[in-house]
Design a protein around this motif. Structure first.
Motif, PDB file in Angstrom:
ATOM      1  N   LEU A   1      14.142  22.658  10.815  1.00  0.00           N
ATOM      2  CA  LEU A   1      14.722  21.541  10.074  1.00  0.00           C
ATOM      3  C   LEU A   1      15.065  21.956   8.635  1.00  0.00           C
ATOM      4  CD1 LEU A   1      12.432  18.673  11.412  1.00  0.00           C
ATOM      5  CD2 LEU A   1      14.611  19.510  12.318  1.00  0.00           C
ATOM      6  N   PRO A   2      15.858  21.128   7.925  1.00  0.00           N
ATOM      7  CA  PRO A   2      16.382  21.548   6.619  1.00  0.00           C
ATOM      8  C   PRO A   2      15.342  22.039   5.619  1.00  0.00           C
ATOM      9  CG  PRO A   2      17.553  19.597   7.361  1.00  0.00           C
ATOM     10  CD  PRO A   2      16.456  19.832   8.354  1.00  0.00           C
ATOM     11  N   GLY A   3      14.230  21.299   5.449  1.00  0.00           N
ATOM     12  CA  GLY A   3      13.235  21.715   4.471  1.00  0.00           C
ATOM     13  C   GLY A   3      12.600  23.045   4.825  1.00  0.00           C
ATOM     14  N   GLU A   4      12.208  23.176   6.083  1.00  0.00           N
ATOM     15  CA  GLU A   4      11.597  24.425   6.533  1.00  0.00           C
ATOM     16  C   GLU A   4      12.610  25.565   6.468  1.00  0.00           C
ATOM     17  OE1 GLU A   4       9.276  26.312  10.425  1.00  0.00           O
ATOM     18  OE2 GLU A   4      10.236  24.342  10.559  1.00  0.00           O
ATOM     19  N   CYS A   5      13.849  25.283   6.836  1.00  0.00           N
ATOM     20  CA  CYS A   5      14.883  26.317   6.829  1.00  0.00           C
ATOM     21  C   CYS A   5      15.132  26.820   5.405  1.00  0.00           C
ATOM     22  CB  CYS A   5      16.176  25.769   7.432  1.00  0.00           C
ATOM     23  SG  CYS A   5      17.368  27.041   7.869  1.00  0.00           S
ATOM     24  N   ALA A   6      15.152  25.909   4.446  1.00  0.00           N
ATOM     25  CA  ALA A   6      15.364  26.315   3.054  1.00  0.00           C
ATOM     26  C   ALA A   6      14.232  27.221   2.571  1.00  0.00           C
ATOM     27  CB  ALA A   6      15.484  25.091   2.156  1.00  0.00           C
ATOM     28  N   ARG A   7      12.988  26.859   2.904  1.00  0.00           N
ATOM     29  CA  ARG A   7      11.839  27.681   2.501  1.00  0.00           C
ATOM     30  C   ARG A   7      11.861  29.015   3.219  1.00  0.00           C
ATOM     31  NH1 ARG A   7       8.971  30.095  -0.841  1.00  0.00           N
ATOM     32  NH2 ARG A   7       6.713  30.145  -0.583  1.00  0.00           N
TER      33      ARG A   7
END
Length: 401
Positions: free
Chosen positions: A16-22
């Motif tokens: 998901l977006p948050g995990e992908c960004a990290r």
């Protein structure tokens, strides 16, 4: 048949977006970490010829590989790890490159898993391979680099377990076990099943003295004093050499300042059976399985036509992210710097304003057809850091609620 349009195959996971960004941020940091130590990044195909991976001595079991066919009916396999493709590359297109060869990668690997808690099949691996160096210094470099990567990621309370494939191999030779019997004992040893080893050896023509000593193998884990017990357990030359190698590595890790998070486990084995020397894996209390593993695999490159010593490791990004989340890390989805809405008559002005902001490094997300009030609601909901509305009256900034 169930509707699978919103489902994914077992063992696969969305990011998901948050995990992908990290995750992308960590990958960037790891790339820089590896590059600063002289490692050059490579990328290999997701598919390899099956017969390059399925080998009784060096490869994976057929049931651990995802397989398909090419247009000529030849069997292909999805790469189960990145070490074997890196070796193929080093022996092939990089065959004339001077040694030592330092390669690194950030790419996916997929294999079928039946024996792990997460049942994770696909993962992004960040790793390094150091080829052409056969010293304990090279092994210590890889272990220290793996530890530095975990520290860089912010992981706490992790432990690196250090073993030696040569110790197990020497013990198996002393016991006189064949390849099939060694595989059975290896699995029982990895499970720390001393009783299982006892019952299995009772069926074989193994001397009682050797059998009793072999049952201690799963218990050989702990601090450096374990090496003293291991040395007293067997006089086989391979075992003695393995213990000396681990002593040398531990002394070097002291110089790197990371020996405090390394323990010894001479009962450790790996799923891939191409390892020939030291082996290691990273563990954390947040997971019930290793999140990184590696070791020395001197015999593998020769199978691809280039004899050279080699060592390395790979870190699972998915398992690292799970461990970070379980220790309290929050993966907040990134939001744009500016939400931009505009009156239809001000389209060109809005596009020009957005491009000017982007050239200055600010992210701008256009919100089409939204009124100024609707834009304010989105800003109040935390969907951006700021909001701007462009109308006939000019540019107005919305205030956060």
């Amino acid at each position: 048949m169930a509707d699978r349009r919103l489902q994914i195959p077992s063992g696969m996971q969305d990011t998901l977006p948050g995990e992908c960004a990290r995750k992308r941020g960590l990958e960037l940091e790891f790339r820089r970490l590896f590059a600063l130590r002289g490692y050059q990044e490579v990328e290999t195909p997701i598919l390899e010829y099956y017969d390059a991976l399925d080998d009784a001595t060096w490869g994976y079991r057929p049931e651990h590989l995802w397989k398909t066919f090419d247009g000529k009916g030849r069997i292909l396999a999805v790469r189960p790890d990145s070490t074997i493709p890196a070796v193929r590359l080093a022996a092939g297109r990089l065959g004339d490159s001077p040694l030592p060869l330092r390669l690194c990668y950030v790419q996916s690997a997929t294999k079928l898993r039946y024996d792990t808690l997460s049942m994770l099949c696909e993962e992004t691996q960040c790793g390094v391979e150091l080829m052409g160096e056969g010293s304990a210094q090279a092994d210590a470099e890889c272990i220290a680099l793996a530890i530095e990567a975990l520290r860089l990621a912010g992981l706490r309370d992790f432990q690196v377990e250090l073993g030696q494939a040569g110790f197990f191999a020497g013990f198996m030779q002393e016991a006189g076990l064949d390849e099939r019997q060694c595989a059975a004992v290896r699995e029982l040893t990895e499970q720390k099943n001393a009783l299982g080893i006892q019952l299995y050896l009772e069926k074989l023509a193994v001397s009682k003295d050797v059998a009793v000593r072999l049952q201690r193998l799963p218990m050989l884990y702990g601090g450096p004093d374990v090496l003293d017990e291991a040395e007293a357990l067997t006089a086989h030359p391979l075992c003695r050499a393995a213990v000396r190698n681990l002593r040398d590595i531990m002394a070097l890790l002291e110089a790197y300042g990371c020996a405090d998070c390394v323990s010894i486990d001479l009962g450790m084995t790996h799923q891939a059976n191409y390892y020939s020397g030291m082996i290691f894996r990273g563990m954390t209390a947040e997971l019930g399985q290793p999140l990184l593993s590696g070791g020395r695999y001197d015999g593998l490159p020769a199978r691809y036509g280039r004899e050279m010593p080699a060592t390395g490791f790979a870190l699972s990004m998915k398992l690292l992210m799970i461990a970070l989340e379980r220790q309290g890390a929050a993966f907040t989805a990134p939001v744009p710097d500016v939400l931009l809405a505009f009156d239809p008559a001000c389209l060109e002005q809005a596009i020009a304003w957005a491009e000017e902001q982007r050239e200055n490094g600010r992210s701008v997300a256009m919100v089409y057809g939204a009124t100024e009030a609707a834009l304010q609601q989105r800003l109040n909901a935390g969907l951006a850091r700021s909001a701007v509305y462009i109308g006939p009256e000019g540019i107005r900034c919305c205030e956060g609620g």
